[in-house]
Design a protein around this motif. Sequence first.
Motif, mmCIF file in Angstrom:
data_model
loop_
_atom_site.group_PDB
_atom_site.id
_atom_site.type_symbol
_atom_site.label_atom_id
_atom_site.label_comp_id
_atom_site.label_asym_id
_atom_site.label_seq_id
_atom_site.Cartn_x
_atom_site.Cartn_y
_atom_site.Cartn_z
ATOM 1 N N ALA A 73 0.839 -1.201 0.000
ATOM 2 C CA ALA A 73 0.000 0.000 0.000
ATOM 3 C C ALA A 73 0.875 1.252 0.000
ATOM 4 O O ALA A 73 0.561 2.245 -0.675
ATOM 5 C CB ALA A 73 -0.918 0.000 1.215
ATOM 6 N N GLY A 74 1.977 1.202 0.752
ATOM 7 C CA GLY A 74 2.899 2.332 0.773
ATOM 8 C C GLY A 74 3.556 2.556 -0.574
ATOM 9 O O GLY A 74 3.763 3.707 -0.999
ATOM 10 N N MET A 75 3.878 1.480 -1.278
ATOM 11 C CA MET A 75 4.473 1.590 -2.607
ATOM 12 C C MET A 75 3.476 2.212 -3.586
ATOM 13 O O MET A 75 3.839 3.068 -4.400
ATOM 14 C CB MET A 75 4.917 0.208 -3.078
ATOM 15 N N ALA A 76 2.225 1.783 -3.493
ATOM 16 C CA ALA A 76 1.185 2.353 -4.353
ATOM 17 C C ALA A 76 0.964 3.831 -4.031
ATOM 18 O O ALA A 76 0.823 4.670 -4.932
ATOM 19 C CB ALA A 76 -0.119 1.573 -4.181
ATOM 20 N N GLU A 77 0.957 4.154 -2.743
ATOM 21 C CA GLU A 77 0.797 5.540 -2.318
ATOM 22 C C GLU A 77 1.953 6.392 -2.836
ATOM 23 O O GLU A 77 1.766 7.562 -3.221
ATOM 24 C CB GLU A 77 0.737 5.618 -0.789
ATOM 25 N N GLY A 78 3.152 5.807 -2.879
ATOM 26 C CA GLY A 78 4.302 6.527 -3.409
ATOM 27 C C GLY A 78 4.101 6.937 -4.857
ATOM 28 O O GLY A 78 4.459 8.057 -5.254
ATOM 29 N N LEU A 79 3.525 6.043 -5.653
ATOM 30 C CA LEU A 79 3.237 6.380 -7.048
ATOM 31 C C LEU A 79 2.223 7.511 -7.136
ATOM 32 O O LEU A 79 2.340 8.423 -7.970
ATOM 33 C CB LEU A 79 2.715 5.149 -7.796
ATOM 34 N N ASP A 80 1.218 7.461 -6.271
ATOM 35 C CA ASP A 80 0.211 8.526 -6.251
ATOM 36 C C ASP A 80 0.843 9.864 -5.879
ATOM 37 O O ASP A 80 0.524 10.899 -6.487
ATOM 38 C CB ASP A 80 -0.896 8.163 -5.267
ATOM 39 N N GLN A 81 1.750 9.848 -4.914
ATOM 40 C CA GLN A 81 2.420 11.083 -4.507
ATOM 41 C C GLN A 81 3.262 11.660 -5.639
ATOM 42 O O GLN A 81 3.396 12.878 -5.774
ATOM 43 C CB GLN A 81 3.296 10.826 -3.279
ATOM 44 N N MET A 82 3.819 10.793 -6.460
ATOM 45 C CA MET A 82 4.646 11.262 -7.583
ATOM 46 C C MET A 82 3.828 12.075 -8.583
ATOM 47 O O MET A 82 4.355 12.971 -9.239
ATOM 48 C CB MET A 82 5.304 10.080 -8.294
ATOM 49 N N THR A 83 2.542 11.756 -8.699
ATOM 50 C CA THR A 83 1.698 12.520 -9.630
ATOM 51 C C THR A 83 1.533 13.963 -9.174
ATOM 52 O O THR A 83 1.205 14.836 -9.983
ATOM 53 C CB THR A 83 0.309 11.874 -9.783
ATOM 54 N N LYS A 84 1.757 14.206 -7.899
ATOM 55 C CA LYS A 84 1.572 15.554 -7.351
ATOM 56 C C LYS A 84 2.862 16.386 -7.400
ATOM 57 O O LYS A 84 2.838 17.574 -7.090
ATOM 58 C CB LYS A 84 1.066 15.458 -5.910
ATOM 59 N N LEU A 85 3.952 15.753 -7.777
ATOM 60 C CA LEU A 85 5.226 16.470 -7.850
ATOM 61 C C LEU A 85 5.362 17.220 -9.170
ATOM 62 O O LEU A 85 4.825 16.797 -10.196
ATOM 63 C CB LEU A 85 6.388 15.486 -7.701
ATOM 64 N N VAL A 86 6.100 18.291 -9.126
ATOM 65 C CA VAL A 86 6.357 19.062 -10.347
ATOM 66 C C VAL A 86 7.277 18.273 -11.260
ATOM 67 O O VAL A 86 8.308 17.746 -10.833
ATOM 68 C CB VAL A 86 6.991 20.418 -10.003
ATOM 69 N N ASP A 87 6.911 18.158 -12.520
ATOM 70 C CA ASP A 87 7.738 17.492 -13.514
ATOM 71 C C ASP A 87 8.950 18.379 -13.795
ATOM 72 O O ASP A 87 8.808 19.497 -14.294
ATOM 73 C CB ASP A 87 6.922 17.284 -14.791
ATOM 74 N N PRO A 88 10.169 17.921 -13.480
ATOM 75 C CA PRO A 88 11.334 18.789 -13.655
ATOM 76 C C PRO A 88 11.593 19.172 -15.107
ATOM 77 O O PRO A 88 12.193 20.224 -15.379
ATOM 78 C CB PRO A 88 12.498 17.954 -13.094
ATOM 79 N N THR A 89 11.108 18.333 -16.063
ATOM 80 C CA THR A 89 11.361 18.647 -17.467
ATOM 81 C C THR A 89 10.472 19.778 -17.980
ATOM 82 O O THR A 89 10.623 20.216 -19.118
ATOM 83 C CB THR A 89 11.167 17.400 -18.351
ATOM 84 N N THR A 90 9.547 20.246 -17.146
ATOM 85 C CA THR A 90 8.752 21.422 -17.513
ATOM 86 C C THR A 90 9.371 22.708 -16.973
ATOM 87 O O THR A 90 8.828 23.788 -17.172
ATOM 88 C CB THR A 90 7.318 21.295 -16.956
ATOM 89 N N GLN A 91 10.510 22.553 -16.271
ATOM 90 C CA GLN A 91 11.124 23.699 -15.598
ATOM 91 C C GLN A 91 12.307 24.257 -16.384
ATOM 92 O O GLN A 91 12.994 23.539 -17.106
ATOM 93 C CB GLN A 91 11.604 23.287 -14.202
ATOM 94 N N SER A 92 12.520 25.550 -16.231
ATOM 95 C CA SER A 92 13.688 26.213 -16.801
ATOM 96 C C SER A 92 14.636 26.596 -15.681
ATOM 97 O O SER A 92 14.211 27.025 -14.608
ATOM 98 C CB SER A 92 13.266 27.478 -17.555
ATOM 99 N N ASP A 93 15.926 26.389 -15.899
ATOM 100 C CA ASP A 93 16.932 26.780 -14.916
ATOM 101 C C ASP A 93 17.426 28.202 -15.126
ATOM 102 O O ASP A 93 18.342 28.655 -14.450
ATOM 103 C CB ASP A 93 18.137 25.817 -14.970
#
Length: 423
Positions: free
Chosen positions: A84-104
């Motif tokens: 369940a924790g592993m599945a929850e981890g995948l769900d949490q990843m959907t809420k993270l900012v995609d770094p490839t959409t970012q400019s440095d």
Amino acid sequence: MTEQVLTEDTALQELGTKAKQAAKVLRGLSATEKNEALSAMMESLKNNEEKILSANKIDIENGKENGLTDALIERLTLTEDRLAGMAEGLDQMTKLVDPTTQSDGQWVNDQGLKIGKVRVPLGVIGIIYESRPNVTVDASGLCLKAGNAVILRGGKEALNSNQAIIEALQEGLAKTSVPETSIQLITDPSRELAAKFMKFNECVDCLIPRGGAGLIQAVLKQATVPVIETGTGNCHLYVHESADLEMAKSLLINSKTHRVSVCNALETLLVDKSAAAEMLPELGKALLEAGVEIHGDEETCNLIPEATPATEEDYSQEYLGYEIAVKVVEDYQGAIDHIDKYSTGHSDVIAATDYQSIQNFLNDVDSAAVYVNASTRFTDGEMFGFGGEIGISTQKLHARGPMGLEALTSYKYVIEGSGQIRE
């Protein structure tokens, strides 16, 4: 379902070619499409719980028959809660900012060129790891979110678990725009194939080993693919003479026993000589009550009769079990000298209230994570707010410490002009 049984060079080549093709597709997908894939993977993981746990039981039985240590069995074991924790981890990843959409950053140079620095995926990432099936899920999700394809090579002791997990994840991907071959597993556990994988430069852009010191050193010595060294954890707690004893005791027990088989567990305790007579018997009592075997220097053995004499090797040891090395140091500098000599650069902590000693420790200790009055168990991507981690890097190039999404990307420069030529 993708066929992945690798017994020949041609099969490895085919798997690498598919990964490169998948990486090209991933590079062009939107954050929304990748998030939809992560959600589908999460649901499929839940739907296949019984199948995965059954496969894991086979691995555990085989591991016990083959003499795996209790620490490795603990790492290998899956439960309903862990799944369940592993599945929850995948769900949490959907809420993270995609770094490839970012400019440095973006700027205009003297010639009027508009120059931008943007994040891009690494491409195809290879993961070589031991025992822990949760790595299969974490690595797959994080690599995908950052736009990378991944080829996983787990240990033979977790082969059934990993196969069941990969099949579930690919089953989820089959319902999305993300290729199933974005996530692939090497199922031939031979060392010969592993050695070829480490030299698979034509298809693998980066290799990340996760496991004990033996595995990591083997990869570093054999690989021609660029490697990110992840953490063997000889983590230290230094109890300064100004430390609050009850706090130090709490930090010691949590860091050492909260989960003994992980790389951020405490392995060495250092205590100032000026405070040893007062503090060390109490700290030793707490360790013994927690079932921890103590390996100590002469002064430690005098203050804790149950301790056994420590060898030089004990101070270099990553026990990953209910054992700890203890030493009484002359003073602050003695502690720093010991850490400089034996630390693996993972996580080290000072228990103290003296402001100057705290500041000096933060400056003097050159580890990936340096703590003041907090447990080493916090060196973790989820605890740092990264939504999981691909590993904990103890090197200094490219990435250091818990490696989240950004560590799985590089960057490129994009330059826009209006006909400029260089004279």
